[in-house]
Design an enzyme around this catalytic site. Structure first.
Site, PDB file in Angstrom:
ATOM      1  N   LYS A 265     -21.109  -1.011  -0.862  1.00  0.00           N
ATOM      2  CA  LYS A 265     -20.801  -0.424   0.440  1.00  0.00           C
ATOM      3  C   LYS A 265     -20.460  -1.519   1.443  1.00  0.00           C
ATOM      4  CE  LYS A 265     -23.974   3.558   0.298  1.00  0.00           C
ATOM      5  NZ  LYS A 265     -22.978   4.634   0.412  1.00  0.00           N
TER       6      LYS A 265
ATOM      7  N   ARG B  64     -25.881  11.872  -7.613  1.00  0.00           N
ATOM      8  CA  ARG B  64     -25.619  12.971  -8.570  1.00  0.00           C
ATOM      9  C   ARG B  64     -26.092  12.607  -9.980  1.00  0.00           C
ATOM     10  NH1 ARG B  64     -19.389  12.863  -6.984  1.00  0.00           N
ATOM     11  NH2 ARG B  64     -20.383  12.237  -5.040  1.00  0.00           N
TER      12      ARG B  64
END
Ligand code: BES
Ligand code: ZN
Ligand code: ZN
Length: 499
Positions: free
Chosen positions: A276, A350
């Site tokens: 990120k 996920r």
């Protein structure tokens, strides 16, 4: 801080501070009403001059008024009289608490009976009152070396209905819900180095003591043995071991299927190899808020002794860039046997939820509810007001809407279709963790999760990326910058619907 329901005539009470309320008239140009008749007369000039207008969250402090047994009087605006509901009461209590704190007294009495004359509303409002007070009292300053000791304040909610069964139960429920929410907030606010997967699991074990909850924690070796390839794969880049936390509550016959809650417990998400940007990365300590709020939900369910069976599951790990870290293109296998290629290591939530949802499915539950700070796309879509939720089950949707409405939490139903499922097909494995389509990043993430939920099990996924922390100044009882504890109250309400 201590908050109690007090069965006393407010007129005969002696206390440094008294909180009463004002209601704005629903008719134009009509003056406000102070909920305490005698004080209304005494403060008539202030009402006349509109210094007391009844506006929602208005705070008017009369220091040294010397009214009966009270030195100070605080008048809090409840808003238009025909618009007062449990949420406006909850928010007004935030103003009341701040005003009491600012006064500097150790004790205050709240004139509850003035809020509503309706017995029907009394229980709802009693719950909202104590929730608003306790939620507002939350501070996170334990890591400040020169922290000021928070002053202990005793707040009495004074009502003639204090012995009414429904009012008493509602008040107690509010205490449990708000206290558990504050517990979850603290887990979220702790920095990544002090809230690792191991510490998160230990916190759940510690908090569950004496509640009747059974907590089982799986370490890395057990997670491997249990074939949780998603959770294991994400944890590969970290020196910290992952944990899988199982919290079991038995409040009904063993034959009754459980209600299951699943949470994303990413104690720090730097994105992994698909790293990120630095700006704002520190906020990714909050990536475990779904897990924290599920832990809080389970604590509340146990403390309220709900007549249900419930299981809380939290998959917890860091997502870092150590030498063993998962690389883009790697393929892992989830607990249910499905394989996925990892085309962006930052879409890790996920992957760990895949294993947790597979495990939840094995329990053959009545419903599966999950909470996760899953996608930046959700922040883009709904900002920090509403939690977006996904379910294809109409009955569960109705339950969610009702529960959220009764809890005063904002949710928004989001679309989830077979098109989104198609977008998550893999090239080299069953699934890809990245969508092949453009946009709808929250829906495609939900579609990925759906592949791990057993056919026919009602399931709802709550993406709390925008609402899990830093909800700004929208809700006066939520920290502007810290963790919010969102959805805990709604989840407990959903659980209650299965009693
Ligand atoms: N934890 C983040 C999601 C997130 C982002 C939560 C911002 C709160 C605020 C999640 O793991 C993530 O990084 N998701 C990616 C997925 C993408 C790579 C498909 C995202 O949303 O950018
Ligand atoms: Zn991520
Ligand atoms: Zn994440």
């Amino acid at each position: 801080m201590a908050f109690n329901l007090l069965n006393k005539d407010i007129e005969t009470l002696t206390c440094p501070a008294l909180v009463v309320f004002s209601k704005a008239s629903s008719q134009k140009d009509k003056l406000a009403k102070v909920t305490h008749t005698e004080l209304h007369k005494k403060l008539a000039a202030s009402v006349e001059e509109k210094a007391i207008s009844g506006k929602h969250q208005e705070v008017v402090v009369f220091r040294e008024l010397g009214y009966k047994g009270f030195r100070h009087v605080i008048v809090i605006g409840l808003g238009k009289e025909n618009k007062i509901d449990h949420e406006s009461v909850r928010q007004s209590m935030a103003s009341a608490f701040e005003a009491i704190k600012a006064l500097g007294t150790k004790e205050a009495a709240i004139h509850f009976d003035g809020i509503t004359a309706s017995k029907k509303d009394a229980a709802d409002f009693a719950k909202a009152t104590v929730e608003g007070l306790i939620l507002t009292s939350y501070v996170f300053n334990e890591l400040m070396s020169g922290k000021k000791e928070e002053k202990e304040i005793n707040v009495h909610v004074v009502t003639k209905l204090a012995n009414d069964k429904a009012v008493k139960a509602a008040f107690n429920e509010g205490v449990v819900l708000a206290t558990c929410t504050n517990f979850s907030r603290r887990l979220g606010d702790m920095p990544g180095n002090l809230m690792t997967p191991t510490i998160l699991a230990n916190s759940a074990v510690e908090a569950a003591k004496g509640t009747g909850l059974k907590v089982t924690v799986w370490d890395k070796a057990r997670i491997k043995k249990e074939k949780m390839g998603g959770l294991l794969g994400v944890s590969n880049g970290s020196a910290q071991e992952p944990r899988f936390i199982i919290m079991e509550y038995k409040g009904a016959a063993a034959s009754k299927k459980p209600v299951t809650f699943v949470g994303k417990g990413l104690t720090f998400d730097c994105g992994g190899i698909s790293i990120k940007p630095s700006a704002g990365m520190e906020e990714m300590k909050y990536d475990m808020c779904g897990g924290a709020n599920v832990i809080g939900t389970m604590l509340a369910i146990a403390k309220l002794k709900l007549k249900i069976n419930a299981v809380g599951l939290v998959a917890s790990t860091e997502n870092l860039v150590g030498p063993e870290a998962t690389k883009p293109g790697d393929v892992h296998t989830a607990r249910n046997g499905k394989t996925f290629e990892i085309n962006n290591t930052d879409a890790e939530g996920r992957l760990i939820l895949a294993d947790a949802l597979s495990y939840a499915t094995e329990l053959e539950p009545q419903i599966i509810i999950d909470a996760a700070t899953l996608t930046g796309a959700m922040v883009m879509a709904l900002g920090n007001t509403h939690t977006g939720y996904f379910t294809r089950n109409a009955a569960l949707k109705t339950k969610v809407e009702k529960a959220a409405g009764e809890s005063g939490e904002w949710v928004w139903h989001m679309p989830l279709t077979d098109f989104h499922v198609k977008d998550m097909k893999g090239t080299f494995a069953d699934l890809s963790n990245m969508s092949s389509g453009k946009g709808a990043g929250s829906a495609t993430a939900a579609a990925f999760l759906e592949q791990f939920v057993g056919e026919g099990i009602p399931w709802a996924h709550f993406d709390i990326a925008g609402t899990g922390w830093a909800v700004g100044n929208r809700l006066p009882y939520c920290p502007r910058k810290g963790a919010s504890g969102v959805m805990l109250r709604t989840f407990v309400e959903i659980a209650k619907q299965h009693a």
